[in-house]
Design a protein around this motif. Structure first.
Motif, PDB file in Angstrom:
ATOM      1  N   HIS A 148     -11.568   1.914  16.792  1.00  0.00           N
ATOM      2  CA  HIS A 148     -10.858   2.190  18.045  1.00  0.00           C
ATOM      3  C   HIS A 148      -9.962   0.995  18.373  1.00  0.00           C
ATOM      4  N   LEU A 149      -8.756   1.051  17.872  1.00  0.00           N
ATOM      5  CA  LEU A 149      -7.816  -0.057  18.030  1.00  0.00           C
ATOM      6  C   LEU A 149      -6.921   0.141  19.242  1.00  0.00           C
ATOM      7  N   SER A 150      -6.463  -0.970  19.781  1.00  0.00           N
ATOM      8  CA  SER A 150      -5.500  -0.942  20.868  1.00  0.00           C
ATOM      9  C   SER A 150      -4.110  -1.334  20.404  1.00  0.00           C
ATOM     10  N   ASN A 151      -4.008  -1.908  19.203  1.00  0.00           N
ATOM     11  CA  ASN A 151      -2.722  -2.346  18.665  1.00  0.00           C
ATOM     12  C   ASN A 151      -2.452  -1.664  17.326  1.00  0.00           C
ATOM     13  N   TYR A 152      -1.237  -1.815  16.849  1.00  0.00           N
ATOM     14  CA  TYR A 152      -0.826  -1.176  15.595  1.00  0.00           C
ATOM     15  C   TYR A 152      -0.998  -2.156  14.427  1.00  0.00           C
ATOM     16  N   ILE A 153      -2.248  -2.453  14.083  1.00  0.00           N
ATOM     17  CA  ILE A 153      -2.512  -3.522  13.115  1.00  0.00           C
ATOM     18  C   ILE A 153      -2.984  -3.010  11.758  1.00  0.00           C
ATOM     19  N   VAL A 154      -3.100  -1.705  11.578  1.00  0.00           N
ATOM     20  CA  VAL A 154      -3.678  -1.174  10.338  1.00  0.00           C
ATOM     21  C   VAL A 154      -2.859  -1.584   9.122  1.00  0.00           C
ATOM     22  N   GLU A 155      -1.543  -1.356   9.159  1.00  0.00           N
ATOM     23  CA  GLU A 155      -0.705  -1.618   7.990  1.00  0.00           C
ATOM     24  C   GLU A 155      -0.765  -3.084   7.566  1.00  0.00           C
ATOM     25  N   ALA A 156      -0.715  -3.985   8.523  1.00  0.00           N
ATOM     26  CA  ALA A 156      -0.701  -5.414   8.206  1.00  0.00           C
ATOM     27  C   ALA A 156      -2.017  -5.892   7.612  1.00  0.00           C
ATOM     28  N   ASN A 157      -3.087  -5.110   7.782  1.00  0.00           N
ATOM     29  CA  ASN A 157      -4.391  -5.497   7.255  1.00  0.00           C
ATOM     30  C   ASN A 157      -4.766  -4.735   5.991  1.00  0.00           C
ATOM     31  N   ALA A 158      -3.824  -4.001   5.429  1.00  0.00           N
ATOM     32  CA  ALA A 158      -4.114  -3.224   4.225  1.00  0.00           C
ATOM     33  C   ALA A 158      -4.539  -4.121   3.070  1.00  0.00           C
ATOM     34  N   SER A 159      -3.821  -5.224   2.855  1.00  0.00           N
ATOM     35  CA  SER A 159      -4.160  -6.125   1.749  1.00  0.00           C
ATOM     36  C   SER A 159      -5.547  -6.718   1.928  1.00  0.00           C
ATOM     37  N   TYR A 160      -5.887  -7.060   3.163  1.00  0.00           N
ATOM     38  CA  TYR A 160      -7.218  -7.604   3.429  1.00  0.00           C
ATOM     39  C   TYR A 160      -8.294  -6.584   3.067  1.00  0.00           C
ATOM     40  N   CYS A 161      -8.113  -5.339   3.494  1.00  0.00           N
ATOM     41  CA  CYS A 161      -9.112  -4.305   3.227  1.00  0.00           C
ATOM     42  C   CYS A 161      -9.259  -4.054   1.730  1.00  0.00           C
ATOM     43  N   LEU A 162      -8.140  -4.033   1.013  1.00  0.00           N
ATOM     44  CA  LEU A 162      -8.199  -3.824  -0.429  1.00  0.00           C
ATOM     45  C   LEU A 162      -8.927  -4.966  -1.124  1.00  0.00           C
ATOM     46  N   ALA A 163      -8.711  -6.185  -0.635  1.00  0.00           N
ATOM     47  CA  ALA A 163      -9.350  -7.344  -1.255  1.00  0.00           C
ATOM     48  C   ALA A 163     -10.851  -7.376  -0.988  1.00  0.00           C
ATOM     49  N   ARG A 164     -11.280  -6.829   0.146  1.00  0.00           N
ATOM     50  CA  ARG A 164     -12.694  -6.903   0.504  1.00  0.00           C
ATOM     51  C   ARG A 164     -13.529  -5.799  -0.128  1.00  0.00           C
ATOM     52  N   VAL A 165     -12.976  -4.588  -0.264  1.00  0.00           N
ATOM     53  CA  VAL A 165     -13.759  -3.446  -0.750  1.00  0.00           C
ATOM     54  C   VAL A 165     -12.970  -2.727  -1.835  1.00  0.00           C
ATOM     55  N   ALA A 166     -13.504  -2.719  -3.048  1.00  0.00           N
ATOM     56  CA  ALA A 166     -12.816  -2.084  -4.173  1.00  0.00           C
ATOM     57  C   ALA A 166     -13.111  -0.589  -4.262  1.00  0.00           C
ATOM     58  N   GLU A 167     -14.283  -0.154  -3.746  1.00  0.00           N
ATOM     59  CA  GLU A 167     -14.639   1.255  -3.807  1.00  0.00           C
ATOM     60  C   GLU A 167     -13.751   2.068  -2.857  1.00  0.00           C
ATOM     61  N   PRO A 168     -13.648   3.383  -3.078  1.00  0.00           N
ATOM     62  CA  PRO A 168     -12.841   4.226  -2.183  1.00  0.00           C
ATOM     63  C   PRO A 168     -13.324   4.146  -0.736  1.00  0.00           C
ATOM     64  N   TRP A 169     -12.391   4.158   0.193  1.00  0.00           N
ATOM     65  CA  TRP A 169     -12.711   4.112   1.612  1.00  0.00           C
ATOM     66  C   TRP A 169     -11.526   4.656   2.409  1.00  0.00           C
ATOM     67  N   SER A 170     -11.759   4.905   3.676  1.00  0.00           N
ATOM     68  CA  SER A 170     -10.668   5.284   4.573  1.00  0.00           C
ATOM     69  C   SER A 170     -10.939   4.691   5.945  1.00  0.00           C
TER      70      SER A 170
END
Length: 427
Positions: A148-170
């Motif tokens: 539940h975000l209040s800002n538009y930060i998803v795109e900027a954190n894509a690289s972080y999420c990919l680096a932390r979890v290699a398995e499929p996720w959404s």
């Protein structure tokens, strides 16, 4: 009045091109309006908020010269949930180019203060988002994670999420859905038509419910961390030394907060830098073998490094390890101290000179101080030994076998110390 249509909420590329054109044309901020197209038309591709500031060959002929500080603030502020942010950002660039506005000398300017507040709000929520994302998947979460975000930060954190979890996720948010299927990253509309507007129009621009923080994290923020997930999330954005620029990512420690033994190495290597986990390369394999032979389960110990970024030298297409400078060791000590504070290990094993000097804060000679257990500040004990990579560098096979046996004996001493529960140091 000219209307500029943006493809999505963080369409920095379009905003930048339009801003550059109109700034040089002398278009005043009052002559422009900015509008984001409906979410149903969102592109499935990944918007790159950093690459949006790349410069084309044509633009090099007439560059838009902005300070690094302003560019960094623009990249952050465009992610804020303020419908007037595009106008604010253009007005700031226009004033910098035409009125000589300087962020350093005009810190109390209303536009400058609002820009900084927007950026701080995004940074604060980014910290929370990263900590929650890492904790969810680290503790067995699978599939879709709802944030539940209040800002538009998803795109900027894509690289972080990919680096932390290699398995499929959404990741599902109100405005955007981000999905990794193990091969490709895609984006789609979020679960809500619009998020509730939490912007507090009080002149300060403080987001309700989120503290003001800046990058890099302040020492008081690190001191207030109560979990390893929270501490690791803070470290992901550390810029306390120059190593964050060439390195791929921060490689933080791993292991249970209840660990009685803490193993400290020098810095992540090439494979650790790419994988995002400590001791997974050749030296890690030596360590795993020795731990197993000593009767110590790696999942039971906490493994970390004195320096959290990889220092290297390019040699062709290879990245060759370089010993970290003392300034990096000193800068990273606050993370190591924070890890010790949370874990409170009974025994800290210092593998190599860098680890020993970071913890003991004095010159160390391995041959003189290894293989004995001695008291450390804070009530724990320490043991100095060689770094596993030292064993790999020995050219003679007989020397390798002899030194490996000594390393194994050091770890066996650790095992005995833990089993006996000794409270007095062994000299």
């Amino acid at each position: 009045m000219t209307e500029i249509l943006l493809a999505h909420q963080v369409d920095l590329a379009t905003w930048r091109r339009a801003a550059r054109h109109h700034v040089f044309a002398g278009t005043s901020p009052e002559e422009l309006t900015w509008r984001v197209q409906p979410s149903a038309l969102l592109s499935q591709s990944r918007p790159d908020v950093q690459a949006a500031f790349s410069v084309s060959e044509e633009e090099k002929q007439e560059p838009l010269r902005l300070s690094r500080r302003l560019v960094e603030q623009l990249v952050l502020a465009i992610q804020a949930h303020d419908p007037e942010r595009f106008t604010l950002l253009y007005r700031l660039v226009f004033r910098v180019m035409h009125e000589g506005l300087d962020l350093r000398t005009h810190a109390n300017d209303p536009d400058v203060r609002r820009l900084e507040a927007l950026a701080e709000a995004v940074v604060a929520e980014t910290h929370r988002f990263r900590a929650d994302f890492a904790a969810y998947f680290r503790h067995g979460g699978r599939g879709e994670w709802v944030s539940h975000l209040s800002n538009y930060i998803v795109e900027a954190n894509a690289s972080y999420c990919l680096a932390r979890v290699a398995e499929p996720w959404s990741v599902q948010t109100g405005y955007r859905r981000m999905q990794w299927d193990g091969r490709a990253l895609s984006f789609g509309p979020g679960s809500e038509e619009r998020l509730p507007l939490l912007w507090q129009r009080d002149g300060e621009g403080v987001w309700l419910g989120y503290p003001k923080t800046v990058l890099p994290p302040a020492e008081e923020d690190i001191a207030q961390a109560t979990t390893l997930d929270q501490l690791g999330s803070e470290a992901m954005d550390c810029r306390a030394c120059a190593l964050w620029q060439p390195a791929t990512r921060t490689v933080f420690g791993e292991g249970p907060i209840t660990a009685r033994v803490m193993l400290v190495g020098e810095q992540p290597g090439d494979q650790e830098d790419l994988a995002g986990h400590p001791f997974v390369g050749p030296a890690g394999q030596v360590l795993d073998r020795a731990l197993q032979e000593a009767g110590i389960e790696r999942p039971d110990v906490y493994v970390t490094n004195a320096v959290k970024h990889f220092r290297f030298l390019w040699r062709g297409t290879r990245r060759l390890h370089q010993k970290p400078e003392q300034s990096s060791v000193d800068a990273c000590r606050l993370w190591l101290n924070a890890e010790r504070r949370l874990i409170q290990p009974v025994l800290v094993v210092m593998m190599g000179v860098t680890a020993a000097q970071s913890l003991l804060k004095r010159p160390v000679t391995i041959s003189r101080e290894r293989s004995r257990i001695f008291p450390l500040e804070g009530g724990s004990h320490g043991l100095v030994t060689v770094h596993p990579s030292y064993l790999l560098r020995l050219p003679n096979e007989a020397d390798k076998q002899r030194e490996y046996q000594r390393f194994l004996e050091d770890l066996q001493q650790v095992k005995r110390f833990m089993e006996e529960g000794r409270q007095q140091p062994v000299f």
